[in-house]
Design an enzyme around this catalytic site. Sequence first.
Site, short mmCIF file in Angstrom:
data_model
loop_
_atom_site.label_atom_id
_atom_site.label_comp_id
_atom_site.label_asym_id
_atom_site.label_seq_id
_atom_site.Cartn_x
_atom_site.Cartn_y
_atom_site.Cartn_z
N LYS A 241 0.85 -1.19 0.00
CA LYS A 241 0.00 0.00 0.00
C LYS A 241 0.88 1.24 0.00
O LYS A 241 1.79 1.36 0.82
CB LYS A 241 -0.91 0.01 1.24
N HIS B 292 -9.94 4.09 -3.75
CA HIS B 292 -10.86 5.17 -3.35
C HIS B 292 -10.78 6.43 -4.23
O HIS B 292 -10.62 7.53 -3.74
CB HIS B 292 -10.77 5.50 -1.85
N ASP C 156 -13.31 0.82 2.90
CA ASP C 156 -12.30 1.70 3.46
C ASP C 156 -12.58 1.98 4.94
O ASP C 156 -12.63 3.13 5.35
CB ASP C 156 -12.22 3.02 2.67
ZN LIG Z 1 -8.11 3.50 3.72
#
Ligand SMILES: [Zn+2]
Length: 303
Positions: free
Chosen positions: A151, A231, A303
Amino acid sequence: MAVYPTSLDLLIEGRAYMNGSLMEVSIGIVGGKIAWIGKYSKAPPAAQVVHLQSKEILLPGMVDMHVHMRDLEEASKEDWYTGTLSALAGGVTFVADMPNNKPPARSLEVLKVKQREASRKALVDYGFYAGLPASSAELSRMIEFGVVGLKLYPDDLERDCLVESLRLAAAEGLLVVAHAEDPTILRLAEAIEPKDIRRHCLLRPIEAEAAGVRLLDYLRSKLGFQLHLTHISSARALFTALGCKLRGGVQLDTAIHYLFLDEGIVERVGGIAKVNPPVRREREVRVLLTALAAGMLDAVVSD
Ligand SMILES: [Zn+2]
């Protein structure tokens, strides 16, 4: 030749979502796994039979590829039990957990602590993302331990070990999931805009998100890793990301809040609605919903 079970632990009969449509079917389970699918009249004997009501539908377990189970020093916010309980209530049976914990999962040591907590408390299957570590050697150890991806946060785009780690991700076939916002624009916005929670969207402008997408796609095109933009919150970032996707090697998602909330929510409830990137104007929401309906998004995440 296929082997059919002579008896089932559980048989579920009713409407199920299969191969893209709803159909009347019976599904047999043995040892926790689907072992038989067919007509109810042809089913092997089952220890337990569930007949779905007319309003009930049997769905496959969903995967949520972007969650924050927090835990560790932030267990008061959420932990592996409460988070996976919510997941299960929503039909999610696998979650992939982000690394921005306290302490952050940027090392094998922290990953092992997370693994210990998750194995004690989780109610669904799970995987972990690696945060960008101090060196690619550490990332190599984390890959060996088993992570579902790397990430990247906006700040990571300015760290020394970025390029060597992305080279390793490319070589190992490790998915890189990125929060696309250009850190330079974020810094400038911070110097320019007022610090007012109701105007949080000005501190994280759409320009930063679209520029972040371009920056990440540049890195992908040079280093050859598989990029997942997570996102996506605005039309401009979406169009930029779709352009990258058409060239290949890029996939994208949006989060549920960008599909249902607009900036008015921050006015109404304040800091509790603060997310990064921020919730946007209503017209951005409409574009994201259109893209979702058109099948342009590869995933929707909580999320
Ligand atoms: Zn997140």
